[in-house]
Design a protein around this motif. Sequence first.
Motif, PDB file in Angstrom:
ATOM      1  N   LYS A 286       0.778  -1.242   0.200  1.00 28.43           N
ATOM      2  CA  LYS A 286       0.103  -0.026  -0.070  1.00 28.43           C
ATOM      3  C   LYS A 286       1.000   1.179  -0.063  1.00 28.43           C
ATOM      4  O   LYS A 286       2.172   0.897   0.239  1.00 28.43           O
ATOM      5  N   GLU A 287       0.099   2.335  -0.180  1.00 28.78           N
ATOM      6  CA  GLU A 287       0.990   3.748  -0.206  1.00 28.78           C
ATOM      7  C   GLU A 287       1.748   3.989   1.079  1.00 28.78           C
ATOM      8  O   GLU A 287       2.454   4.560   1.423  1.00 28.78           O
ATOM      9  N   SER A 288       0.948   3.478   2.182  1.00 30.23           N
ATOM     10  CA  SER A 288       1.500   3.626   3.440  1.00 30.23           C
ATOM     11  C   SER A 288       2.983   2.846   3.611  1.00 30.23           C
ATOM     12  O   SER A 288       3.756   3.588   4.610  1.00 30.23           O
ATOM     13  N   HIS A 289       3.063   1.876   2.947  1.00 29.64           N
ATOM     14  CA  HIS A 289       4.232   1.064   2.985  1.00 29.64           C
ATOM     15  C   HIS A 289       5.279   1.867   2.346  1.00 29.64           C
ATOM     16  O   HIS A 289       6.767   1.735   2.869  1.00 29.64           O
ATOM     17  N   LEU A 290       5.118   2.880   1.582  1.00 28.88           N
ATOM     18  CA  LEU A 290       6.185   3.768   0.866  1.00 28.88           C
ATOM     19  C   LEU A 290       6.511   4.760   1.902  1.00 28.88           C
ATOM     20  O   LEU A 290       7.929   4.730   2.046  1.00 28.88           O
ATOM     21  N   SER A 291       5.729   5.209   2.721  1.00 27.36           N
ATOM     22  CA  SER A 291       6.293   6.098   3.716  1.00 27.36           C
ATOM     23  C   SER A 291       7.133   5.481   4.897  1.00 27.36           C
ATOM     24  O   SER A 291       8.275   6.065   5.105  1.00 27.36           O
ATOM     25  N   ASP A 292       6.785   4.122   4.977  1.00 27.20           N
ATOM     26  CA  ASP A 292       7.675   3.487   6.054  1.00 27.20           C
ATOM     27  C   ASP A 292       9.016   3.276   5.429  1.00 27.20           C
ATOM     28  O   ASP A 292      10.115   3.143   6.053  1.00 27.20           O
ATOM     29  N   ALA A 293       9.148   2.868   4.036  1.00 27.12           N
ATOM     30  CA  ALA A 293      10.209   2.436   3.606  1.00 27.12           C
ATOM     31  C   ALA A 293      11.083   3.713   3.233  1.00 27.12           C
ATOM     32  O   ALA A 293      12.343   3.484   2.790  1.00 27.12           O
ATOM     33  N   ARG A 294      10.511   4.693   3.086  1.00 28.69           N
ATOM     34  CA  ARG A 294      11.482   6.021   2.565  1.00 28.69           C
ATOM     35  C   ARG A 294      12.724   6.166   3.335  1.00 28.69           C
ATOM     36  O   ARG A 294      13.680   6.372   2.745  1.00 28.69           O
ATOM     37  N   ALA A 295      12.474   6.065   4.790  1.00 31.60           N
ATOM     38  CA  ALA A 295      13.565   6.355   5.502  1.00 31.60           C
ATOM     39  C   ALA A 295      14.774   5.304   5.309  1.00 31.60           C
ATOM     40  O   ALA A 295      15.883   5.738   5.197  1.00 31.60           O
ATOM     41  N   SER A 296      14.391   3.984   5.334  1.00 35.52           N
ATOM     42  CA  SER A 296      15.322   2.772   5.157  1.00 35.52           C
ATOM     43  C   SER A 296      15.977   3.208   3.617  1.00 35.52           C
ATOM     44  O   SER A 296      17.388   3.171   3.529  1.00 35.52           O
ATOM     45  N   ALA A 297      15.309   3.582   2.759  1.00 34.49           N
ATOM     46  CA  ALA A 297      16.015   3.818   1.342  1.00 34.49           C
ATOM     47  C   ALA A 297      16.884   5.016   1.295  1.00 34.49           C
ATOM     48  O   ALA A 297      17.824   5.027   0.959  1.00 34.49           O
ATOM     49  N   GLU A 298      16.412   6.017   2.217  1.00 34.28           N
ATOM     50  CA  GLU A 298      17.450   7.221   2.390  1.00 34.28           C
ATOM     51  C   GLU A 298      18.561   6.755   2.969  1.00 34.28           C
ATOM     52  O   GLU A 298      19.928   7.287   2.514  1.00 34.28           O
ATOM     53  N   VAL A 299      18.612   6.198   4.164  1.00 35.21           N
ATOM     54  CA  VAL A 299      19.877   5.519   4.799  1.00 35.21           C
ATOM     55  C   VAL A 299      20.483   4.999   4.038  1.00 35.21           C
ATOM     56  O   VAL A 299      21.707   5.067   3.960  1.00 35.21           O
ATOM     57  N   ASP A 300      20.252   4.012   3.366  1.00 36.95           N
ATOM     58  CA  ASP A 300      20.843   3.035   2.508  1.00 36.95           C
ATOM     59  C   ASP A 300      21.450   4.044   1.267  1.00 36.95           C
ATOM     60  O   ASP A 300      22.791   3.773   0.972  1.00 36.95           O
ATOM     61  N   ARG A 301      20.716   4.804   0.722  1.00 38.43           N
ATOM     62  CA  ARG A 301      21.518   5.713  -0.282  1.00 38.43           C
ATOM     63  C   ARG A 301      22.596   6.540   0.193  1.00 38.43           C
ATOM     64  O   ARG A 301      23.788   6.895  -0.289  1.00 38.43           O
ATOM     65  N   LEU A 302      22.432   7.201   1.551  1.00 41.58           N
ATOM     66  CA  LEU A 302      23.471   7.979   2.120  1.00 41.58           C
ATOM     67  C   LEU A 302      24.748   6.961   2.470  1.00 41.58           C
ATOM     68  O   LEU A 302      25.903   7.404   2.246  1.00 41.58           O
ATOM     69  N   LEU A 303      24.353   5.774   3.042  1.00 40.94           N
ATOM     70  CA  LEU A 303      25.477   4.889   3.272  1.00 40.94           C
ATOM     71  C   LEU A 303      26.451   4.751   1.967  1.00 40.94           C
ATOM     72  O   LEU A 303      27.389   4.559   1.968  1.00 40.94           O
ATOM     73  N   GLU A 304      25.632   4.617   0.833  1.00 39.60           N
ATOM     74  CA  GLU A 304      26.192   4.288  -0.590  1.00 39.60           C
ATOM     75  C   GLU A 304      26.940   5.232  -0.681  1.00 39.60           C
ATOM     76  O   GLU A 304      28.332   5.259  -1.500  1.00 39.60           O
ATOM     77  N   LEU A 305      26.710   6.703  -0.586  1.00 36.70           N
ATOM     78  CA  LEU A 305      27.541   7.632  -0.787  1.00 36.70           C
ATOM     79  C   LEU A 305      28.780   7.934  -0.086  1.00 36.70           C
ATOM     80  O   LEU A 305      29.710   8.299  -0.616  1.00 36.70           O
ATOM     81  N   ILE A 306      28.657   7.510   1.146  1.00 36.10           N
ATOM     82  CA  ILE A 306      29.901   7.806   2.015  1.00 36.10           C
ATOM     83  C   ILE A 306      30.772   6.579   2.264  1.00 36.10           C
ATOM     84  O   ILE A 306      31.674   6.594   3.073  1.00 36.10           O
ATOM     85  N   SER A 307      30.379   5.492   1.643  1.00 41.68           N
ATOM     86  CA  SER A 307      31.085   4.199   1.860  1.00 41.68           C
ATOM     87  C   SER A 307      32.458   4.021   1.615  1.00 41.68           C
ATOM     88  O   SER A 307      33.137   3.514   2.470  1.00 41.68           O
ATOM     89  N   GLY A 308      32.896   4.814   0.639  1.00 41.96           N
ATOM     90  CA  GLY A 308      34.390   5.029   0.466  1.00 41.96           C
ATOM     91  C   GLY A 308      35.096   6.043   1.153  1.00 41.96           C
ATOM     92  O   GLY A 308      36.395   6.198   1.054  1.00 41.96           O
ATOM     93  N   LEU A 309      34.510   6.867   2.027  1.00 43.52           N
ATOM     94  CA  LEU A 309      35.187   8.145   2.922  1.00 43.52           C
ATOM     95  C   LEU A 309      35.745   7.519   4.120  1.00 43.52           C
ATOM     96  O   LEU A 309      35.105   6.586   4.593  1.00 43.52           O
TER      97      LEU A 309
END
Length: 402
Positions: A286-309
């Motif tokens: 459901k659309e509500s699952h997108l809201s719950d998933a959004r934070a996890s997706a953002e954290v993963d993307r940020l970790l991806e960006l700083i992984s080599g730092l």
Amino acid sequence: MDSGDGSDTIHSVFENVDEGGGGIFEQREILQIDYVPSEKRIVGRDEQIEKVAEEIGPIVVGQPPNSIIIYGKTGCGKSLVAKHVSKIAKEEAENRGVRLATGYVNCQQAKGNSDALSKYGREINPPESSMTFPARGISENEYFERVWSVLNEFYDAAIIILDEVDKLNNDDLLMALSRAGEDGSVDVPIGVIAVSNKINYREKMSERTKSSFGHNEFIFEPYDASQIREILQNRTDAFAEGVLDDGVIPRAAALSAKEHGDARKAMRLLRYAGDQANKENADRVKESHLSDARASAEVDRLLELISGLPPHSKHVLIALANLTKNQPEREWFRTMKIRETYLDVCEQSGADPLSAERTRQLLNELCFLEIAGSRRGTGEGKGHYSQYTLLWDADIVLTLDA
């Protein structure tokens, strides 16, 4: 009886997972970032595919191609197009009896030129070869010699994709590969497809490397909402039939287009929404699952960006996030203010702080990755100072410190 070590809970989790990834997914891998789809699933990049193919086209008959650079923000299809064209080129070359070596290296994950060469060497090294490409222990020149040896013995031509090439410390690898045939290092033509998120990367290249690429550059624009929606729609077979609510894909596309035009982020968001539905034992996404998933997706993307730092980049980032969260009325902070908070973060984590100059360098690296932004300010006198702002939600950044 419960063993007390959590094994019963773990077993129950594993027992509920089927080959498709739970009752929600049918082929979860279709939503993985590194999945290379068939041509019919690639949206809005027909013109770019054709242009890239034209530049490297001679490689399929064993002739020297034009090396190229592809620019664009994350998630706009750069790597996808490069991989797709390389794959089709290999198939066409084989049909013509040309042995084409193809390889992909993510330079963000490679620890310098030697590691990048080692990864490429392992990709192209055939089973019948006696050559080895250890992860470490030999010089950069020796890695080059081994790559040249494999290419000369087993192939008629080669393509190498250097993704996120701007993450390498210099352009020596780019220059050596693009000029290998001309310099007599190798007997087969090599086509280099360099991919960068930084439009100004060319400015940092040496003049000799620039001349190797001429003006063979392509800029990919971000996807719009309708394109992202079509991309997601083309991958709905990742899910079991009928489990997606009608509003999920339009909502995921709208969120991604509004913020970044990032198709990777959109697919990650959709995948995480399915994972969230699985965790809840829901029978629909459901659309509500997108809201719950959004934070996890953002954290993963940020970790991806700083992984080599280095670790202190994280400390500096946490300091900027703390300032942003604790002073919501302000968006920009001077270097010394950030450093003061950085010293507190170091003390709390038991780390020895770096110098003020190194702190500034780390801030600029975060700006380069588009995690932070910078601007110049003018003091009461004639002096100038730097200010920085966080481009991500502070709460998401601070989850890294949890």
